[in-house]
Design a protein around this motif. Structure first.
Motif, short mmCIF file in Angstrom:
data_model
loop_
_atom_site.label_atom_id
_atom_site.label_comp_id
_atom_site.label_asym_id
_atom_site.label_seq_id
_atom_site.Cartn_x
_atom_site.Cartn_y
_atom_site.Cartn_z
N MET A 60 0.81 -1.22 0.00
CA MET A 60 0.00 0.00 0.00
C MET A 60 0.84 1.26 0.00
O MET A 60 0.40 2.33 0.39
CB MET A 60 -0.98 0.00 1.18
N GLY A 61 2.10 1.16 -0.44
CA GLY A 61 2.97 2.32 -0.51
C GLY A 61 3.44 2.83 0.83
O GLY A 61 3.96 3.94 0.92
N LEU A 62 3.29 2.03 1.89
CA LEU A 62 3.67 2.47 3.23
C LEU A 62 5.13 2.12 3.50
O LEU A 62 5.64 1.10 3.03
CB LEU A 62 2.79 1.79 4.28
N ASP A 63 5.82 2.96 4.27
CA ASP A 63 7.18 2.62 4.67
C ASP A 63 7.13 1.48 5.69
O ASP A 63 6.07 1.20 6.29
CB ASP A 63 7.92 3.84 5.23
N GLU A 64 8.24 0.81 5.88
CA GLU A 64 8.28 -0.39 6.72
C GLU A 64 7.86 -0.11 8.16
O GLU A 64 7.14 -0.90 8.78
CB GLU A 64 9.68 -1.00 6.70
N GLU A 65 8.27 1.03 8.69
CA GLU A 65 7.93 1.36 10.08
C GLU A 65 6.42 1.55 10.24
O GLU A 65 5.83 1.03 11.20
CB GLU A 65 8.67 2.63 10.50
N THR A 66 5.81 2.29 9.33
CA THR A 66 4.37 2.53 9.42
C THR A 66 3.60 1.24 9.23
O THR A 66 2.64 0.96 9.97
CB THR A 66 3.93 3.56 8.36
N TYR A 67 4.01 0.43 8.27
CA TYR A 67 3.33 -0.84 8.03
C TYR A 67 3.40 -1.73 9.27
O TYR A 67 2.38 -2.31 9.69
CB TYR A 67 3.97 -1.55 6.84
N ALA A 68 4.57 -1.82 9.87
CA ALA A 68 4.74 -2.67 11.05
C ALA A 68 3.90 -2.16 12.22
O ALA A 68 3.29 -2.94 12.97
CB ALA A 68 6.21 -2.73 11.44
N ARG A 69 3.84 -0.84 12.35
CA ARG A 69 3.05 -0.27 13.45
C ARG A 69 1.56 -0.57 13.28
O ARG A 69 0.87 -0.92 14.24
CB ARG A 69 3.30 1.24 13.49
N LEU A 70 1.08 -0.45 12.04
CA LEU A 70 -0.33 -0.76 11.80
C LEU A 70 -0.60 -2.24 11.97
O LEU A 70 -1.65 -2.64 12.47
CB LEU A 70 -0.73 -0.30 10.39
N ALA A 71 0.35 -3.06 11.57
CA ALA A 71 0.17 -4.50 11.69
C ALA A 71 0.10 -4.96 13.14
O ALA A 71 -0.43 -6.04 13.44
CB ALA A 71 1.31 -5.23 10.97
N GLU A 72 0.62 -4.14 14.05
CA GLU A 72 0.62 -4.53 15.46
C GLU A 72 -0.58 -3.99 16.22
O GLU A 72 -0.95 -4.57 17.24
CB GLU A 72 1.90 -4.00 16.14
N GLY A 73 -1.21 -2.91 15.70
CA GLY A 73 -2.16 -2.23 16.58
C GLY A 73 -3.56 -2.03 16.07
O GLY A 73 -4.33 -1.28 16.68
N VAL A 74 -3.96 -2.69 14.97
CA VAL A 74 -5.28 -2.45 14.40
C VAL A 74 -6.22 -3.61 14.71
O VAL A 74 -5.85 -4.78 14.56
CB VAL A 74 -5.19 -2.25 12.87
N ASP A 75 -7.42 -3.29 15.16
CA ASP A 75 -8.42 -4.30 15.49
C ASP A 75 -9.34 -4.62 14.31
O ASP A 75 -9.73 -5.76 14.10
CB ASP A 75 -9.28 -3.85 16.68
N VAL A 76 -9.71 -3.57 13.57
CA VAL A 76 -10.62 -3.73 12.42
C VAL A 76 -10.13 -2.84 11.29
O VAL A 76 -9.68 -1.72 11.53
CB VAL A 76 -12.08 -3.32 12.78
N ILE A 77 -10.17 -3.37 10.08
CA ILE A 77 -9.90 -2.57 8.90
C ILE A 77 -11.20 -2.43 8.11
O ILE A 77 -11.85 -3.42 7.80
CB ILE A 77 -8.82 -3.20 8.00
N ILE A 78 -11.57 -1.19 7.81
CA ILE A 78 -12.73 -0.93 6.93
C ILE A 78 -12.16 -0.47 5.60
O ILE A 78 -11.58 0.61 5.50
CB ILE A 78 -13.66 0.14 7.53
N HIS A 79 -12.35 -1.29 4.60
CA HIS A 79 -11.73 -1.04 3.30
C HIS A 79 -12.72 -0.34 2.37
O HIS A 79 -13.51 -0.99 1.68
CB HIS A 79 -11.24 -2.36 2.70
N CYS A 80 -12.66 1.00 2.35
CA CYS A 80 -13.55 1.81 1.51
C CYS A 80 -12.89 2.22 0.20
O CYS A 80 -13.58 2.55 -0.77
CB CYS A 80 -13.96 3.09 2.23
N ALA A 81 -11.57 2.23 0.15
CA ALA A 81 -10.86 2.79 -1.00
C ALA A 81 -11.10 1.96 -2.26
O ALA A 81 -11.06 0.74 -2.24
CB ALA A 81 -9.36 2.85 -0.71
N ALA A 82 -11.35 2.67 -3.36
CA ALA A 82 -11.54 2.01 -4.65
C ALA A 82 -11.61 3.06 -5.74
O ALA A 82 -11.94 4.22 -5.48
CB ALA A 82 -12.82 1.16 -4.66
N LEU A 83 -11.32 2.63 -6.97
CA LEU A 83 -11.64 3.45 -8.14
C LEU A 83 -13.11 3.22 -8.46
O LEU A 83 -13.53 2.08 -8.69
CB LEU A 83 -10.78 3.05 -9.34
N THR A 84 -13.91 4.29 -8.48
CA THR A 84 -15.36 4.13 -8.67
C THR A 84 -15.86 4.65 -10.01
O THR A 84 -17.04 4.55 -10.29
CB THR A 84 -16.11 4.86 -7.54
N ARG A 85 -14.97 5.22 -10.82
CA ARG A 85 -15.39 5.62 -12.16
C ARG A 85 -15.68 4.38 -13.00
O ARG A 85 -15.15 3.30 -12.74
CB ARG A 85 -14.30 6.46 -12.82
#
Length: 337
Positions: A60-85
């Protein structure tokens, strides 16, 4: 809970982020280019953190530190992102809507988070008639690359082994109480051309309907599901209207304003865009024609699962509601006589 919302700068993602923050959750907002995360009424969503990323890139274009931090601390992911055209090349849909979802699944797997995937009710394709939340996904019959990519993304989520749920909004429009909408995306572009008389003819099928759902009902449903993923796990949830609008009723609502004329509805089999005046022909092909298939089917979306798990009932989409939505567009200058 700590909840990551992808596509948080978008219409649905922003309203969902605001409602989650208001409910006391810690929200991390994943955005691509727009840093502002706002509710539908324009107020700041109150997220704890905004992270820039790109679903079309590995990790997702995230640096390693940010990715690792999110991987350790997220309970739920709501995936809204998309191309809608609806007018993009297949490679664009695949990069973001399919492979981007794969990246989200990988992050959810790494973090042990539950995944609430926001799809579209129109993964049913061109079919009409009853559409149940339990119906299997079609493999063919989609009317555009967007629908096909969202169906493929749903399959990735279902096969992931994660605690998951699929939320399927229909055609998202303004707030049920005020008509307000923060972003005039997708079908609003075609609606503007039709209402202002620049596209005066639309091909329709007999009995065709449009399933308009207010953004507040969609956001309330997503939040309710995210807060009870144990009950929602494995389910598909239609976030749809209180009743589809006949295309003729939609045209009549436009014509009920003195400033506008109702479009001329032409039987699809008799419609030939080549016979339109030059300017209308160009606008039809570039914009309105992209959405023409939605005026030629009559899906009847069942939402029994949604009502059972969330307790929510959609507001009626009647003539008064349609006028409210149109009036807001006039009041803010989106529509001009």
């Amino acid at each position: 809970m700590h909840i990551l919302v992808t596509g948080a700068a978008g219409l649905i993602g922003g309203e969902v982020s605001a409602r989650l923050s208001d409910a006391g959750h810690t929200v991390t907002a994943l955005v691509r280019s727009k840093p502002e995360v706002a509710a539908n009424d324009g107020r700041p969503a109150g997220v704890a953190e905004t992270v820039k990323g790109d679903l079309s890139l590995p990790g997702m274009g995230l640096d390693e530190e940010t990715y690792a931090r999110l991987a350790e601390g997220v309970d739920v992911i709501i995936h809204c992102a998309a191309l809608t055209r609806f007018d993009l090349e297949e490679d664009a849909y695949r990069a973001t809507n399919v492979e981007g979802t794969r990246c989200v699944v990988e992050l959810a797997t790494a973090s042990g988070a539950a995944l609430l995937h926001v799809s579209t009710a129109y993964v049913c394709g061109a079919r009409s008639g009853p559409v149940l939340e339990s119906d299997p996904l079609p493999s063919t019959g989609f009317t555009n690359g967007y629908e096909a990519s969202k169906a493929e993304a749903e399959t990735l989520v279902r096969e992931s082994g994660l605690t998951h749920a699929i939320a399927r909004p229909s055609i998202v429009v303004g707030d049920s109480r005020t008509g307000a909408i923060r972003q005039f995306d997708t079908i609003y572009a075609a609606f503007k051309l039709i209402a202002e008389g620049r596209v005066r003819h639309m091909p329709v099928a007999e009995g065709a309907t449009l399933d308009f759902v207010p953004v507040d009902h969609v956001a309330a449903g997503i939040v309710a599901l995210a807060q009870d993923m144990r009950s929602a796990n494995g389910g598909t949830y239609h976030l749809v209207s209180g009743g589809p609008v006949p295309v003729q009723a939609f045209a009549d609502a436009i014509g009920s304003f003195d400033a506008f004329d109702a479009p001329t509805l032409v039987k699809a089999e008799d419609f030939d865009p080549a016979t339109l005046p030059a300017m209308e022909r160009r606008l039809f092909r570039r914009v309105a024609g992209v959405y023409a298939n939605y005026f030629q089917r009559d899906p009847r979306f069942d939402d029994a699962n949604t009502r059972a798990v969330t307790g929510l009932e959609p507001p009626p989409m009647d003539h008064a509601m349609l006028r409210k939505l149109i009036q807001y567009c006039i009041d803010v200058g989106f529509l001009k006589a």
